[in-house]
Scaffold this motif. Structure first.
Motif, short mmCIF file in Angstrom:
data_model
loop_
_atom_site.label_atom_id
_atom_site.label_comp_id
_atom_site.label_asym_id
_atom_site.label_seq_id
_atom_site.Cartn_x
_atom_site.Cartn_y
_atom_site.Cartn_z
N GLU A 42 -45.68 -65.61 15.01
CA GLU A 42 -46.49 -64.51 14.48
C GLU A 42 -46.67 -63.48 15.58
O GLU A 42 -47.03 -63.82 16.70
CB GLU A 42 -47.86 -65.01 14.01
CG GLU A 42 -47.81 -66.02 12.89
CD GLU A 42 -49.19 -66.54 12.50
OE1 GLU A 42 -50.21 -66.00 12.98
OE2 GLU A 42 -49.24 -67.49 11.72
N ASN A 74 -48.87 -63.70 18.64
CA ASN A 74 -50.20 -64.18 18.23
C ASN A 74 -50.24 -65.69 18.19
O ASN A 74 -51.01 -66.31 18.91
CB ASN A 74 -50.58 -63.57 16.88
CG ASN A 74 -51.88 -64.16 16.32
OD1 ASN A 74 -52.78 -64.51 17.09
ND2 ASN A 74 -51.97 -64.30 15.01
N GLU A 75 -49.38 -66.29 17.39
CA GLU A 75 -49.45 -67.74 17.18
C GLU A 75 -48.07 -68.29 16.92
O GLU A 75 -47.18 -67.57 16.45
CB GLU A 75 -50.21 -68.00 15.87
CG GLU A 75 -51.67 -68.19 15.98
CD GLU A 75 -52.16 -68.95 14.76
OE1 GLU A 75 -52.79 -69.99 14.96
OE2 GLU A 75 -51.91 -68.51 13.62
MG MG Z 1 -52.00 -66.97 12.26
#
Ligand code: MG
Ligand code: ATP
Length: 414
Positions: free
Chosen positions: A296, A308-309
């Protein structure tokens, strides 16, 4: 385990740890390929149960349940990352677990995820680890407003997050923070008691010279709120021998931390798509992912991409592949873990994926008989339609994104 990856042909049995919608779609795909599929989940109404050959009801930390799944399967996979790594290690001693355990350990601790990504040179949002309640004050000083405080363990769909916008949030925060901290700390201890006892032994294929054990004990993390232009994600399939294939970059729209729409192709410059794809591939290689890795990203208007992740499994933002790509993320995942050739990835059509949440379901069901023929309906067979719960999704496959977005207005998910 031997260094030569094992091939599992479609006359073998795949045991899936986790029976949510991802397990269900994995199982449906596996069945089409000719595999038998067993599923383990604590919930007797787990969505994957109804499409599996054999269902085992049991907790992921129940060694007996894991053993029953392993005994009846040739190869094991997991469909989400909030599984205790002790249980996964136990499983991996019984039968091959091609995805491995290290990537789960990293993806289930925001602290490890952030630290390992940044140590490996991948860009992430500026963050501060909160060891104790008063650390929020220095985090505010370092990061400024607005910022997001996140629990380091167990969060999903935006749960376990607090957004602080201005100085005026600071005072209520000081009071609230003791409580938030205590809750996060309790969650972390609870997870630890359940079986996450391997802090000191974390093994990742790169430098962890300083103390990983301290990192996993941090209950909260503060991140600068990124004024992103768009959220993107890239899903990469990778086999044990390093062969990899990425899916097209997806543009994701979240509301209150929950994914609502995925748009493909992402409406960002071609160059950004290439950079995002290379970034995701590099991360998958650095962490030696086997199976799928969803990355992400935040795309900031100055052209910056921040990670992000990570999710080491099929991802909600990859559901569009079921109807718009030459191979779905679920089949590609199974090919990667069973060491079959990865399928060619060709986007057949622009597509918009829309999540159906609990609150949308009655209206969507009502409209199904009259939906536009370009809408493909996928439902997960969940009985309880709680607000915010992912009940299914729609893939709208149209000439172009504008047309698909017009159709979205008619499906009943507003
Ligand atoms: Mg997420
Ligand atoms: P997931 O369902 O993806 O596992 P999650 O609960 O683990 O979600 P995140 O992905 O960290 O949480 O955050 C959810 C959403 O909140 C993001 O997709 C994004 O929209 C927003 N968000 C999170 N962190 C930031 C940030 N640093 N800056 C701006 N927005 C953010």
């Amino acid at each position: 385990m031997s260094s030569e990856p094992t091939i599992f042909l479609p006359d073998t049995t795949i045991g899936i740890i986790g029976g949510g919608q991802l397990g269900r779609m994995m199982a449906l795909s596996g069945r089409a390929m000719g595999y038998r599929l067993n599923v383990l989940d604590p919930d007797e109404a787990a969505p994957a149960r109804f499409v599996a050959d054999t269902f085992f009801q049991g907790s992921f930390t129940d060694q007996e349940a894991i053993k029953r799944l392993a005994q009846t399967s040739d190869v094991l996979v997991y469909e989400f990352e909030h599984i205790h790594t002790d249980a996964l290690e136990h499983a991996a001693r019984l039968k091959p677990l091609p995805q491995g355990v290290d990537i789960v350990r990293m993806a289930q601790h925001r602290t490890l995820e952030k630290e390992y990504l940044s140590r490996a040179g991948f860009p992430v949002a500026p963050y501060v680890l909160l060891h104790r309640p008063k650390d929020i004050m220095s985090a505010i000083d370092q990061l400024g407003f607005p910022l997001i405080v996140k629990t380091t363990r167990g969060g999903y769909d935006g749960k376990g997050q607090w957004r602080l916008f201005s100085e005026s949030d600071r005072v209520p925060l000081e009071d609230a923070f003791e409580t938030i901290f205590a809750r996060a700390e309790a969650e972390r201890r609870y997870q630890d008691r359940l079986g996450q006892t391997t802090h000191a032994q974390t093994e990742v294929p790169f430098d962890t010279s300083d103390s990983t054990s301290d990192l996993t004990r941090v209950p909260l993390i503060a991140e600068r709120m990124i004024p992103f232009e768009k959220e993107l994600s890239v899903i990469v399939a990778r086999r044990a021998d390093g062969l990899s294939k990425a899916f097209p970059v997806a543009e994701n729209i979240h509301v209150n931390g929950i994914l609502r729409q995925t748009i493909v192709p992402a409406r960002v410059p071609e160059k950004i798509q290439q950079t995002a794809t290379s970034l995701a591939e590099a991360i998958a290689h650095t962490f030696q992912v086997v199976g799928l890795l969803a990355v992400e990203l935040f795309y900031v208007s100055d052209g910056t991409l921040l990670v992000n992740e990570l999710a080491p499994r099929p991802h909600n933002s990859g559901h569009y592949t079921l109807d718009a790509v030459s191979i779905s993320q679920f089949e590609q995942f199974l090919r990667a873990v069973t060491h079959l050739p990865l399928g060619e990835v060709r986007l057949y059509s622009p597509v918009v994926m829309v999540n159906i949440l609990g609150e949308h379901l009655p209206e969507v069901l009502k409209r199904i008989p009259t939906l536009d023929p370009r809408v493909r309906v996928h439902l997960y067979g969940k009985k309880e339609a709680r607000a915010g719960r992912k009940m299914g999704h729609l893939n709208i496959v149209a000439e172009n994104i504008e047309e698909a977005l017009e159709i979205v207005k008619t499906v009943g998910v507003e």
